[in-house]
Design an enzyme around this catalytic site. Sequence first.
Site, PDB file in Angstrom:
ATOM      1  N   HIS A   9       0.818  -1.220   0.000  1.00 15.95           N
ATOM      2  CA  HIS A   9       0.000   0.000   0.000  1.00 15.95           C
ATOM      3  C   HIS A   9       0.850   1.269   0.000  1.00 15.95           C
ATOM      4  O   HIS A   9       0.305   2.374  -0.010  1.00 15.95           O
ATOM      5  CB  HIS A   9      -0.949   0.016   1.203  1.00 15.95           C
ATOM      6  CG  HIS A   9      -1.986  -1.075   1.147  1.00 15.95           C
ATOM      7  ND1 HIS A   9      -2.857  -1.213   0.093  1.00 15.95           N
ATOM      8  CD2 HIS A   9      -2.261  -2.097   2.005  1.00 15.95           C
ATOM      9  CE1 HIS A   9      -3.638  -2.270   0.313  1.00 15.95           C
ATOM     10  NE2 HIS A   9      -3.291  -2.825   1.454  1.00 15.95           N
ATOM     11  N   HIS A  44      -6.338  -7.395  -0.532  1.00 16.91           N
ATOM     12  CA  HIS A  44      -6.525  -5.955  -0.722  1.00 16.91           C
ATOM     13  C   HIS A  44      -5.828  -5.530  -1.999  1.00 16.91           C
ATOM     14  O   HIS A  44      -4.749  -6.003  -2.314  1.00 16.91           O
ATOM     15  CB  HIS A  44      -5.933  -5.187   0.465  1.00 16.91           C
ATOM     16  CG  HIS A  44      -6.521  -5.570   1.773  1.00 16.91           C
ATOM     17  ND1 HIS A  44      -6.007  -6.586   2.542  1.00 16.91           N
ATOM     18  CD2 HIS A  44      -7.596  -5.076   2.442  1.00 16.91           C
ATOM     19  CE1 HIS A  44      -6.727  -6.705   3.633  1.00 16.91           C
ATOM     20  NE2 HIS A  44      -7.708  -5.806   3.597  1.00 16.91           N
TER      21      HIS A  44
END
Lengths: 556, 442
Positions: B118, B159
């Site tokens: 991320h 994710h």
Amino acid sequence: MYLGLDVGGTHTDAVIIDKSGVIAHTKVATTHHNLLECINEAFKNVLTGIDPSHIKRVNLSTTLTTNAIIENKCEEVGIFVSGGPGINPAHYSIGNYYFIIDGQIDHRGTEITLLNLHQLEKALKKCRKKDIKVYTVVSKFSTRNPIHEQYIQQKLSDADFVSVGHTMSGNLNFPRRIATAYYNAAVWRLYNTFSYAIEESLKSLGVIAPVNILKADGGTIPLHVSRSIPVESILSGPAASVIGTMALCNITQDAVMLDIGGTSCDIALFADGAPLIEKDGIRLNTHNTLVRSLKTKSIGIGGDSAIKVDGTAVTAGPQRLGMSMAEGGQNPTIIDALNVIGTINFKNTARSQEGLSSLEKKSGIPAQTIAQQAITYALDIIYNEVMAMIDEVNSRPVYTIHEFLKGKVLQPKTIYLIGGPAKTLAFHITQRFGWNVKVPPYSQVANAIGAAVARTTVDIELFADTQRCRLLVPNLNVNIRIPQDYDVDNAIEDATNYMMQFLESIGVDERERQIEILQVYAFNMVDGFETTGKNIRVHCQVKPGILHQCRDILKI
Amino acid sequence: MQRYTEDMKAKSTLGVVFFPAFDWAIHPLHPEREERLLYTLDQLNEEGVFDIEGIYQYKPDIASYDDIMRTHFCFPDVSKVTTQSHLISAGGTIKAANLVMDHIVNKSFALVRPPGHHAMKVVHGARGFCNINIEAVMVEYIREHYPVKKIAIVDTDCHHGDGTQDIYWHDRDVLYISMHQDGRTLYPGTGAIHELGGPNALGTTINIPLPPNTSDEGFLMAMQRVVLPILKDFKPDIIINSAGQDNHYSDPITNMNFSALGYAQLTEMLNADIAVLEGGYSIQGALPYVNLGITLAMAGLDYSYVHEPDYSQKDLSQDKEITKYIKRLCDQVLKRYEECKKPSFKLMPGNYDVRKKEIYYDTDNIREMQLESIMVCDECRGVLKIETTSTVNPLCLGIEIPLNACDRCQKEGYRLLDHALSGDRYKYVQLIDRRNKKYVLY
């Protein structure tokens, strides 16, 4: 007085030590077909003229179990393994009566599926039909919960001996646990017969001192304790030399030990004076085990390594084709090369010259050059192996940022050289390494001295899980309930106490009960948003080294 | 005595860089805590994985500030947005890369934490538990030290790897494929099928947003129908797997039904050169088994016995409607991928294509505003300029002259730098000059 005996591949050495140092030593040929013979001979020789009642302690390093395993002179063992999912336990099949029983315990020690009793009954029947008397029981994660092993053990009440996985070691490693427990059962009868015979012969010689057996980690265990864990006696030879070196030299820093014999060279490492220990355990006969051992490596270079010339390449070892020509052998060896270049003047130097001259005739390379190159070759191998070993130790995985950044880096600058040809090679080793090289006195019997002065060692792994309220010390067979507020300080205290109690129970002198905490981990276990407990691991040991009484008498 | 040792020799040698950081946590109750890899280590040790011939364990390296600055714009500087744990985690991936690139082993698996996917091009702090993008640091390290051109990153974390996507959005030499739980149902929300890459790199970003409750069947279908054909078409020199493990049916923060066996099958199909652990927070019920499965599959060993303890009691079959949906999804993704190859409207080379971005750092609670400009270029990846300001930093500027930049983009990069340094508009300016290997913070 302390008596040490080391059965080696070629020779069996024995020494007696007292206040004035080594007061008797003997070397006899090892009788492989019956080790009792050479052991008794060495005992008799070394005790000549000595009052046997003055002997306080007898320490013995033997190759009995090692040889039995290597030569496959083992008893048939019924092996019951409960694996559960993961790697298929069929891969670890060992022996002729290996049975997989369904059942599963997970990494926390939770019993997920019960043992398949039907399979167990069938396996038991088969073994009984074959009249098998010794058994091994191992389940995956039994060091977290031994319930399956204990259940099967109970079913085997009629067996002569049952080797139970979790009592071998507190470490995690299912395949190693299987191999270790299997070997333990396979040599049990042989070892026990031997141990009683040893006691008898010592008694008949008038020795009434307690007898201990040397282990691969350089420590001893009392003979009576070793009867249920005979596997601990495997591969103790190299450790005897390491402890001997410690006894002869006061090692306090990082160092390397080279034990150079006729055929091979054993390498060991010291960190701040303490011998380094192999991470998991020693390997024997293609199987890794959980038997704790010193970190040693044996390479095929020694004084009697045969010199070979192939084209322009001069090599030495790993074969030994007999003694050096100087000693009456038929093939030129490293010893002969040292004679030819004049480093030493050993026995028949003319024969050495003759041997290398014959190589000169065949290859066209001058004898002097061959001698020089053979020595360089041997030294390069030793140098590279030592460096690789140091590198391996320094690149060992670490699991915390603290260890990663602040961890010990091994940087030895001293070599302790022992073994027969030690002195002859000292000069060249010094040159090759550029380090400080020391050759202690009595280096030829360092192994037996090491056996004589080694202290009793134990290592335990305490595992506490406060959510399950369980505490285990697998190899001491401790499995108790703990309160939920049990913490890391309790665990350290308990580990120390369990160790103390055990040392006392096996008769270890109070001065020798020095416990070292090796590693402490305490993890908060979290489920969702709440802490559910603590997962604590404490690893502690009595580290290998020299008996305090012996430190006094050897003045180190 | 008989032993089936021959089965237990790795068919591909595998280096496992294992670093569980047992003394580091975001905070004590955070999923990213000391305990995370504890049970994985127990399982691997108990299975004797590191005794298997051909599987070796390695210690990580530690990444240097240059390694980080080659990849990221860090404001105010690297030391303020990283800790030693991030440098070691990134160093773990560098070690994994060295092992493979130097042919010490055939494959490697960086089983390290904290994760990284991320973390975006610009770093002001931590988002999605990530500060530094450890795959990207590895990719840039590889491209700087080895003659490797094309790299594929296949992200199998649940994710969407919005950080990795952001870093390679404009890079046509790095193919980024992400399979993840549909962003409409899970953090970070991005990763829709129309996100396909910037003007210079259209079609080298591929997103496969899978619906909640996708099982082994759906994951393997997406692999078979989309990931493998696109990889075959792209022809990467190296394949990297961002091996997040939170698609697992027991994961506490996601909604998928993937199993350890499924992960092992996916690993075998993908046949990645290097795998890097990403997320995965079912630390007792999933990670020990998934990591074992991945390790065995990478080494070419039998993994058919690897199951979770509760596997047989679970119904993990996939709903027919979900299967139908995934089939349609696969067709759509492939269709869009093919469309990227056709000529489409694009600015003239030499002009800037501008994006405005708002980024939220959930872990550190930071808000960032960005103006990202990429030079449209046919010769190279194009010079990149990012103006950024956040709740923790005043306006800063990042300028990247890409690897193998053309002369125009190189010159433009330095023009931008001179211009930025001559005024006091920016508090900090970072230059990444890949042509000259210069990474400087002004």
